[in-house]
Design an enzyme around this catalytic site. Structure first.
Site, mmCIF file in Angstrom:
data_model
loop_
_atom_site.group_PDB
_atom_site.id
_atom_site.type_symbol
_atom_site.label_atom_id
_atom_site.label_comp_id
_atom_site.label_asym_id
_atom_site.label_seq_id
_atom_site.Cartn_x
_atom_site.Cartn_y
_atom_site.Cartn_z
ATOM 1 N N GLU A 39 -14.430 15.952 -34.959
ATOM 2 C CA GLU A 39 -12.928 16.248 -33.372
ATOM 3 C C GLU A 39 -13.836 17.476 -33.011
ATOM 4 O O GLU A 39 -14.894 17.931 -33.159
ATOM 5 C CB GLU A 39 -11.985 17.287 -34.813
ATOM 6 C CG GLU A 39 -11.236 15.576 -35.390
ATOM 7 C CD GLU A 39 -10.524 17.142 -36.951
ATOM 8 O OE1 GLU A 39 -10.511 18.086 -36.829
ATOM 9 O OE2 GLU A 39 -9.721 15.836 -37.181
ATOM 10 N N GLN A 97 -2.016 4.383 -14.548
ATOM 11 C CA GLN A 97 -1.139 3.697 -15.536
ATOM 12 C C GLN A 97 0.409 4.423 -15.046
ATOM 13 O O GLN A 97 -0.131 5.500 -16.268
ATOM 14 C CB GLN A 97 -1.380 3.841 -17.338
ATOM 15 C CG GLN A 97 -0.312 3.038 -18.247
ATOM 16 C CD GLN A 97 -0.641 1.466 -18.238
ATOM 17 O OE1 GLN A 97 -1.306 0.585 -17.832
ATOM 18 N NE2 GLN A 97 1.172 1.351 -17.925
ATOM 19 N N LYS A 198 -3.483 -6.192 -1.000
ATOM 20 C CA LYS A 198 -3.987 -6.178 -2.244
ATOM 21 C C LYS A 198 -2.777 -6.742 -3.629
ATOM 22 O O LYS A 198 -2.208 -5.865 -3.199
ATOM 23 C CB LYS A 198 -4.679 -5.882 -2.517
ATOM 24 C CG LYS A 198 -5.309 -5.501 -3.943
ATOM 25 C CD LYS A 198 -6.572 -4.332 -4.554
ATOM 26 C CE LYS A 198 -6.203 -3.059 -5.287
ATOM 27 N NZ LYS A 198 -6.910 -1.704 -5.269
ATOM 28 N N THR A 228 -14.791 -1.442 -10.922
ATOM 29 C CA THR A 228 -15.368 -2.859 -11.047
ATOM 30 C C THR A 228 -15.888 -3.427 -9.630
ATOM 31 O O THR A 228 -16.462 -4.416 -9.467
ATOM 32 C CB THR A 228 -14.172 -4.256 -11.019
ATOM 33 O OG1 THR A 228 -13.792 -4.439 -10.839
ATOM 34 C CG2 THR A 228 -13.599 -3.251 -12.734
ATOM 35 N N THR A 231 -11.991 -4.433 -5.627
ATOM 36 C CA THR A 231 -11.626 -4.075 -4.784
ATOM 37 C C THR A 231 -12.324 -4.252 -2.855
ATOM 38 O O THR A 231 -11.526 -4.866 -2.119
ATOM 39 C CB THR A 231 -10.370 -3.132 -4.620
ATOM 40 O OG1 THR A 231 -10.074 -2.883 -5.881
ATOM 41 C CG2 THR A 231 -9.862 -2.511 -3.839
#
Ligand code: R5P
Length: 300
Positions: A39, A97, A198, A228, A231
């Protein structure tokens, strides 16, 4: 502003130092460590009463840890009487996200924004934050929000390095990246900019196409993130198919996961650079000045 203090999370101490120099304010020490059970423990080592506390944190690679540090530091600052807490999120996590792509998923970026408010963060300064579906962070974050851009700094470096001249065409690899291409081109007084299209099929599978008139043109690609490298590789192929000549690539946040950089080099994409929001071997430009302007603006 003399009542600002910077507190650095553990993610990017060099940028915190540069930011404190840029703003000419104190870099206040904080103890940040882990308990034996993993923690997090934080303790601000100074007096923040009535101060405008700026927490610099760049939440790439260990987003959960760095986010937790930022939340704990913010709460500690508020408990100790800080006038305000500003999170300078050099790299904002979970921004991709930003939609429920499949049933059962959360909208993670909205959850992060809610956590910041719960921990006492009043203001949020981001750097070229990924904004695809959530265009306006003001719609998910309750406090004040400013996004600053390092695109002008990146293009300026590209010019000094001899990669970009007045005829260079600035291209974003997808529709969202049109905003980066526009800022980059306009800041350098370049007329020609545009974006490709894209399609994403998975974490690493994308296809890029376009209808720009790039025949015989020198092309420089800008994007917010290189992760990565897929693109950029597909965008470079599209540029060649349209008759353009790729002269370089820049991004705000160079994640370069796994062997991404090697993959780019193998494709002949060797002039690649990025800012220091996520320090890496291609970092050539600091985001400290852009962040300092955003902080001064948000604390007005
Ligand atoms: C997403 O749309 C972003 O703007 C970047 O284009 C993306 O994150 C790059 O990811 P990768 O390098 O994995 O293709």
């Amino acid at each position: 502003m003399s009542d600002i203090v910077i507190i650095s999370g553990s993610s990017n101490a060099p940028l915190s130092y540069l930011l404190s120099k840029q703003l000419k304010v104190e870099l206040m020490p904080a103890e940040i460590r882990k308990f034996p059970d993993n923690e997090k423990y934080v303790r601000i080592d100074g007096d923040v009463k009535d101060k405008n506390v700026v927490i610099l944190q760049s939440m790439a690679f260990k987003p959960d840890e760095y986010l937790m540090e930022a939340l704990l530091l913010s709460s500690a600052a508020k408990d100790a009487g800080a006038k305000s807490v500003t999170l300078a999120a050099a790299y904002f996590p979970y921004a991709r996200q930003d939609e429920r792509f499949k049933p059962g998923e959360p909208i993670s970026v909205a959850v992060v924004a809610q956590l910041l408010t719960a921990a006492g963060v009043d203001n949020l300064v981001t750097v070229d934050v990924h904004r695809h579906r959530v265009i306006d962070f003001g719609s998910i974050f309750k406090g004040k929000w400013i996004d600053v851009s390092v695109m002008p700094d990146l293009v300026n470096y590209g010019k000094k390095a001899g990669l970009i001249d007045n005829d260079t065409f600035i291209v974003g690899p997808d529709s969202e990246a049109l905003q980066w291409a526009k800022i980059a081109a306009e800041s350098a007084g370049l007329k020609n900019y545009g974006a490709l299209k894209k399609k994403r099929f998975g974490d690493t599978e994308v296809s890029v196409s376009g209808e720009l008139n790039l025949k015989g043109k020198k092309v420089f690609i800008v994007d917010d993130i290189i992760s990565t490298g897929s693109t950029i590789i597909e965008a470079s192929k599209a540029v060649s198919e349209m008759g353009g000549k790729l002269v370089g690539v820049a991004c705000a946040h160079g994640l370069f996961v796994n062997d991404a950089l090697y993959k780019l080099y193998r494709e002949g994409i060797t002039d690649v650079f990025s800012s220091d929001t996520v320090p890496n071997q291609t970092t050539r430009v600091s985001s400290a000045e852009a962040l300092s302007k955003g902080i001064i603006e948000i604390l007005k």
